[in-house]
Structures are given as C-alpha cells and as structure tokens.
Motif scaffolding. Structure first.
Motif, PDB file in Angstrom:
ATOM      1  N   LYS A 284       0.782   4.837 -12.782  1.00 26.77           N
ATOM      2  CA  LYS A 284       0.941   6.345 -12.618  1.00 26.77           C
ATOM      3  C   LYS A 284       1.933   7.059 -12.399  1.00 26.77           C
ATOM      4  O   LYS A 284       2.627   7.667 -13.852  1.00 26.77           O
ATOM      5  CB  LYS A 284       0.383   6.689 -11.400  1.00 26.77           C
ATOM      6  CG  LYS A 284       0.617   7.820 -10.921  1.00 26.77           C
ATOM      7  CD  LYS A 284      -0.290   8.458  -9.576  1.00 26.77           C
ATOM      8  CE  LYS A 284       0.659   9.364  -8.879  1.00 26.77           C
ATOM      9  NZ  LYS A 284       0.873  10.831  -9.378  1.00 26.77           N
TER      10      LYS A 284
ATOM     11  N   THR B 267      -2.898  10.472  -0.958  1.00 27.14           N
ATOM     12  CA  THR B 267      -3.150   9.812  -2.161  1.00 27.14           C
ATOM     13  C   THR B 267      -5.235   9.804  -1.411  1.00 27.14           C
ATOM     14  O   THR B 267      -4.916   9.689  -0.277  1.00 27.14           O
ATOM     15  CB  THR B 267      -3.463   8.310  -2.725  1.00 27.14           C
ATOM     16  OG1 THR B 267      -4.993   7.574  -3.213  1.00 27.14           O
ATOM     17  CG2 THR B 267      -3.456   7.425  -0.890  1.00 27.14           C
TER      18      THR B 267
ATOM     19  N   ASP C 222      -2.971   2.519  -9.841  1.00 28.99           N
ATOM     20  CA  ASP C 222      -3.797   1.844  -8.758  1.00 28.99           C
ATOM     21  C   ASP C 222      -4.464   1.087  -8.698  1.00 28.99           C
ATOM     22  O   ASP C 222      -4.255   0.833 -10.234  1.00 28.99           O
ATOM     23  CB  ASP C 222      -4.991   3.955  -8.382  1.00 28.99           C
ATOM     24  CG  ASP C 222      -4.495   5.264  -8.711  1.00 28.99           C
ATOM     25  OD1 ASP C 222      -3.672   5.045  -7.022  1.00 28.99           O
ATOM     26  OD2 ASP C 222      -4.538   5.899  -8.692  1.00 28.99           O
TER      27      ASP C 222
ATOM     28  N   ARG D 227       0.831  -1.021   0.249  1.00 31.25           N
ATOM     29  CA  ARG D 227      -0.172  -0.031   0.125  1.00 31.25           C
ATOM     30  C   ARG D 227       1.309   1.398  -0.135  1.00 31.25           C
ATOM     31  O   ARG D 227       1.848   1.066  -0.172  1.00 31.25           O
ATOM     32  CB  ARG D 227      -1.130  -0.004   1.492  1.00 31.25           C
ATOM     33  CG  ARG D 227      -2.001  -1.244   0.872  1.00 31.25           C
ATOM     34  CD  ARG D 227      -2.814  -0.842   2.078  1.00 31.25           C
ATOM     35  NE  ARG D 227      -3.692   0.183   2.271  1.00 31.25           N
ATOM     36  CZ  ARG D 227      -4.151   0.323   3.507  1.00 31.25           C
ATOM     37  NH1 ARG D 227      -4.938  -0.665   4.091  1.00 31.25           N
ATOM     38  NH2 ARG D 227      -4.781   1.790   3.655  1.00 31.25           N
ATOM     39  N   SER D 228       0.332   2.751  -0.877  1.00 29.78           N
ATOM     40  CA  SER D 228       1.488   3.546  -0.104  1.00 29.78           C
ATOM     41  C   SER D 228       1.691   4.043   0.806  1.00 29.78           C
ATOM     42  O   SER D 228       0.987   4.639   1.714  1.00 29.78           O
ATOM     43  CB  SER D 228       0.662   4.846  -1.422  1.00 29.78           C
ATOM     44  OG  SER D 228       1.007   6.471  -1.923  1.00 29.78           O
TER      45      SER D 228
ATOM     46  N   SER E 165      -3.756   2.585  -3.849  1.00 32.72           N
ATOM     47  CA  SER E 165      -2.826   3.848  -4.384  1.00 32.72           C
ATOM     48  C   SER E 165      -2.018   2.307  -3.554  1.00 32.72           C
ATOM     49  O   SER E 165      -2.101   1.757  -2.603  1.00 32.72           O
ATOM     50  CB  SER E 165      -3.410   4.471  -3.898  1.00 32.72           C
ATOM     51  OG  SER E 165      -4.144   4.950  -4.448  1.00 32.72           O
TER      52      SER E 165
END
Length: 628
Positions: free
Chosen positions: A415, A368, A406, A330-331, A388
């Motif tokens: 992205k 995000t 994403d 995860r971002s 994201s």
C-alpha cells in the motif's frame, strides 16, 4: 474452489456504503479540471476474502475508503498490477540494490553523512550558471548548506537539460520526423557518477550528464509498430525500428545535433554515443581532489537527487557491521512511525507541516476496515494472520522505513512505504519491494494460496509509475473481462491508447506462455529502470496517498451514475439477490422492494445496478449494501 479464511467470529461481514461516482483533480497528469473519475465505497468493515476479490476487480483502498477508477472515462487509467512471487526474475539494478544493502550491513560500503534536503523545493529554474560551478570541488571546511545549494543547482540544471530534449522531441513530432498520435516518453538527464566518468578521446572534457531517452523512444516506436499489426502475427514479426532508421543510435544523433543548436550552453559539448546523449564539460575542473567533489547519489540511490553526501564525512563508518531487523506488526498507531512519516513527507514530498497531521496519517495508513484473521496450522493462514500490517525496517535499533501492507488469502498487497531520508542511498523503496516479494515466497509454505505480490496501480500514461513493470514477470488486470495479461504483452497496446481491453491480447499470451526467456520489451524496461528517476522509492503506493489528499479537498465531487449508465447496463443485471442492510436487518432486495414506493424503488434499483456493475454479481450478493 475459493480458499476461505478461518475465523473465530461467525458474524464477520463486509458492510459498505456506496459513494457513487467521484470526480477530482488528478495527481498524475496535474490537470486543471476534475478529470480523475472513480467509483467509491466507504467500508465500515470488510472480510479479507471480499477485499481480495475486490482487488481482482480493480479496487484499492485508502484507509477505509475503497475506490475503483472508471477506466474509460478517467484521465489516467490505472491498471492493477501483480507479480507471481515464485516466478520473479530480478533485474541487474534490483540485484545491485540488494547487494548494496548487504555491503552496508557488512560494513564494506563506503558512505558518508547524508545532507539535509533543501528547504526551498521551488527554487528558480536554471538561468545559465556555469557548468564548472556544478562540479567544483569543496574544501573540507565547507558547510553542508553550501553543498546542498550546489546540489539543488545541479538538479535544476539537469531538469533544464531534460526540458531541452523534450522540446527537440516535440519539434521532431510536429515536423513528422517522429510519428504523431503516440505518447513518447519524457527525457530524464542523470548525472554520471565519479566512478563511471571517462575522459573523452581528446582528454580535455569530462562526461558530466547522460540520457538514455533514445532507447526509450525507439522501444516505444517499435512496440507501437508491432501493435498495429494483426495480433496473431505479433510473435513472428521481424520488423524492427532500424528498418526505418529509428534505432537508438540514429535517434540519439538526431537529438544531439538539434540540442547543440538549441541549448546554447558554452560550457557543454553535446554528443551522441552508442544511443546515449552525453553532455561533456568543455573545461577541466581545477581541483585534483576528485574524492572531495560534491556529486549526486549514484544511480541506484533511492530518491531523485534528494540528498547528497561528501566522502570526507564519516557518520556511517566503513568496517562497522550493522544489524537489520524486519518486524511485521498489526496496523496500529505508533508515535515513532508517525514521526518518521512526517519527516519523510516533508523532506521527500515537500509537504508543509500543517498538511502532515496525526489525524490524516491515521486515516490514510492506520485505519483499516479489514477484519484480522488469526494464524492457523492447517495451511490456510500464514503465521502473522490475515489483515493490515506495518512492516518495520530497523537498523541497529533505529526505525528507518515502514511498509504498509495488506496480507490477504492470495497475495501481499503493498500500500505505501515511507523511509528516513538520511538512508536514501540504500534505495529502500526497491529494497522493500524485494523483501516483500521474498516474504510471499517464504510464506507459501504456511499458506499455499498466498502466491502473488500486488503493487497497486500501473499507470502507463504516467512515466513515474511505469517502473512497476520492471518487476518481471508482472501482469496487468484487464478492465473489462478481469483477466490477467502479461505486462510485456499489454504494453504495446497501451502505447497507442490509454484505455485498452487487455484481454484482447490473451491469444498472444497463450502462445508465448511456454517461452522461458525474458521478452525483449521487458529487457528494454529493465534497461530503462535507472532512467525512471528512482521514483519507486517515492511513489510506491502514492496513488493511495493522492486519494487521501483529494478526499479532503474542496476539489472533489460525488455524484450518482444515472446520467451515463445506458439502459442496457441498468437493465442487464438481476439485482433481486443483492444483500441490503437496513436498520440492523440483512435482507435480499427481492424481500425488501415492496417496502418502497414506485419512485423510491426506481431510484434504488438504478443505484443497485450501478453498484453491482462495479463490484460484480457475486460480491453484491455477499457484501452488505448499507442503506442506514
């Protein structure tokens, strides 16, 4: 029926602030004025379903900032491009990139120690250096810095040759030899790798450089000619460029003849060969140790001559097997990722260290507005969930690349990608795209709605961005009717004008949908893929980066849209059901309008009409339009 993502939080909602029109300088055409025009939204939060629908209306995000080009007004119209993963047909070059990585992992690929990139990217243009200097052999004791200087000189020389070709093409256009009013492609001269060099018939010349610009010009003219016909006859047209003596072979011969007069480089012989423009050295190199010659990376390399190597180095020893791990996380901010990003931006994009700050990195690639949706076992959400993510590429424990993506209900949206410049020879941009396409195909078993790979924007007027259409069969989003049109059908129209209503070609697409073979125009693009300066390893997602950079500059201007919206556009929609957020409350505009005076109500309704026009009626009634 729309597939709704499951969520444990029933209060999740999309909350946006309308930023209105945004004018900025353009990072693609490098215009002097503020010619890039888009509409912006600041997203405090957004659901994955709402963002998926925004993508399908031409929106993208940079961090928490959402933007949609005003296609009729902006200098470089940007068309959303996607690919249905299950239909993907890899090109020869794309298969070669995959095999190259496999050989590297198996230890059967002979590679050397990558050199550091040049410290001075703004070196002066070619000033007449001897061609033989560019291919001279290097001794075993030569320093890496000397090799880098020769590499820079070679790149400058290839840029010089490319500019000479462009001058000749322009001259032919001015004289009427080539049709005017058509955007012809720019030339790209590439160094011929040692393995592909062949002696000429005379035996006294080496093939050093080559350009396939004649194929690209012929393809552009052929597509343009087809677009001028009645659209219903496009499929059955038998007309070809050869009928008017504009086949690649003829074009190459014209250009080569003029180049020999214009270029005036004694050490080079310029000749056309089967549609290619070839540049030969008129004198043989003195060294017999060909393996010691300093050359550019092979054509499948991942950046445009940005690194080189000598075969005597042995940092990556042949025979050593390696392990590649691809991790989806995860971002979140990761110091190791930021260090790699900083090195990539400085070495590959020539950014100065003061521009590559931790705060700008967080805003661009970590922050995000997307809500995370946990995985489920009901076939609605993939194992990683929706949201994201950062996809890490790790070789033998070393982080070599990060893809920022994403994951949405119907697609994986790519992205940005940044990678270790020492591994440019692996073409990590192309390789990561192939992996992301494969990821979509694999995860369809867990989420049946997840079918597409979104590649950001396709900009036909920017040569460095058209490589995306090489991922066949891709589709472009019509900017008016928001229908998807096959890229090989839309490209002829874009050859004539930057902005086009692509769905006008829908009847042609329907007629060709039963064809199983790859269309000729798509084959031409795949043939030209190596001539695109390997820009996909650098530019995949660079459009988002440009938005981030521009949004921090003083060259930006936000303005309302009242000056250009006609009365029909303002009065044509019903904004009474737009969902408005005010002081913590959520109300339909019809329940709120009486709270405003006549002038305030008129201004707000103008803004709501503008907002509804760019996001669509359905999203305007679902997302919260924040008034504070």
């Amino acid at each position: 029926m729309k597939n709704e993502a499951s969520s444990s939080n029933s209060k999740e909602e999309s909350l946006v602030v309308d930023c209105g029109r945004r004018r900025s300088s353009c990072g693609y055409c490098k215009s002097a004025g503020r010619t890039s025009i888009s509409h912006g939204l600041w997203a405090h939060s957004i659901t994955v379903n709402d963002y998926q629908d925004l993508l399908d209306r031409g929106w993208r995000r940079s961090g928490c900032f959402l933007y949609k080009p005003e296609m009729e007004r902006t200098c470089c119209p940007s068309y959303t491009i996607r690919l249905k993963a299950s239909d993907f047909v890899p090109s020869k070059e794309q298969r070669r990139v995959y095999r190259r990585m496999q050989r590297f992992l198996d230890g059967t690929l002979e590679v050397g120690k990558p050199m550091e990139l040049a410290d001075d990217p703004n070196a002066s243009k070619h000033t007449g250096s001897s061609v033989n200097d560019l291919v001279s052999s290097s001794s075993g004791n030569e320093s890496l810095s000397c090799g880098t200087k020769r590499e820079n000189k070679a790149e400058e020389f290839m840029n010089h040759l490319s500019n000479q070709i462009d001058k000749v093409v322009h001259a032919y256009t001015e004289s009427g030899e080539f049709p005017s009013g058509i955007q012809l492609p720019k030339a790209a001269v590439k160094m011929v790798s040692q393995a592909k060099r062949k002696l000429s018939v005379q035996g006294s010349e080496d093939l050093l450089y080559s350009s396939n610009i004649a194929f690209q010009i012929a393809a552009t003219l052929r597509r343009t000619r087809s677009a001028e016909r009645d659209v219903q006859q496009l499929r059955t047209s038998k007309h070809s460029a050869e009928e008017v003596d504009l086949c690649p072979k003829s074009i190459a011969e014209k250009l080569a003849a003029s180049l020999n007069q214009l270029a005036n480089i004694p050490e080079l012989s310029i000749r056309a060969c089967n549609g290619h423009i070839n540049f030969y050295s008129t004198a043989k190199c003195g060294s017999s140790g060909k393996d010691d010659q300093v050359v550019s990376l092979p054509e499948e390399s991942g950046s445009r001559n940005q690194s080189s190597y000598t075969k005597k180095s042995s940092e990556h020893c042949q025979g050593q097997k390696r392990k590649l791990e691809i991790r989806m996380k995860r971002s979140t901010f990761d110091p190791e990722e930021y260090a790699l990003y900083k090195r990539y931006q400085i070495k590959v994009h020539n950014d100065t260290p003061d521009r590559v700050t931790e705060s700008s990195y967080r805003r661009f690639l970590v922050d995000t507005p997307l809500f995370f949706v946990s995985p489920s076992t009901d076939g609605m959400v993939p194992p990683c969930g929706f949201g994201s993510f950062h996809q890490q590429y790790i070789i033998d424990g070393k982080l070599v690349a990060v893809g920022v993506v994403d994951v949405l209900p119907r697609c994986l949206s790519s992205k940005y990608l940044f990678w270790d410049p020492d591994y440019a020879f692996l073409s990590l941009g192309k390789y990561s795209a192939l992996q992301e396409i494969g990821w979509v195909k694999e995860n369809q078993a867990h989420c049946s709605s997840l079918q597409y790979y979104y590649m950001g924007y396709y900009i036909h007027s920017c040569r460095k961005m058209i490589y995306k259409a090489a991922y066949y069969p891709s589709e472009l989003l019509c900017p008016l009717r928001y229908q998807w049109v096959a890229c090989h059908i839309a490209r002829p129209l874009l050859d004539k004008r930057k902005y086009a209503v692509l769905s006008d070609f829908a009847s042609v697409q329907d007629g060709e949908s039963s064809q199983s073979c790859i269309p000729e125009s798509a084959m031409e693009l795949q043939h030209d893929e190596n001539g695109l300066e390997d820009s996909n390893d650098v530019l995949l997602g660079e459009d988002e980066q440009m938005i981030e950079i521009e949004s921090e500059s003083s060259d930006e201007e936000l303005e309302p849209e009242t000056s250009v919206l006609g009365s029909a556009a303002i009065d044509g929609g019903d904004v009474t059901n737009v969902l408005v957020g005010l002081r913590g409350s959520r109300l339909r505009y019809k329940d709120l309008q009486r709270a405003f005076g006549p002038s305030e109500r008129s201004y707000l309704e103008t803004q709501l009409h503008s907002y509804q026009r760019v996001v669509g009626v359905e999203l305007s009634e679902r997302m919260v339009y924040s008034l504070g």
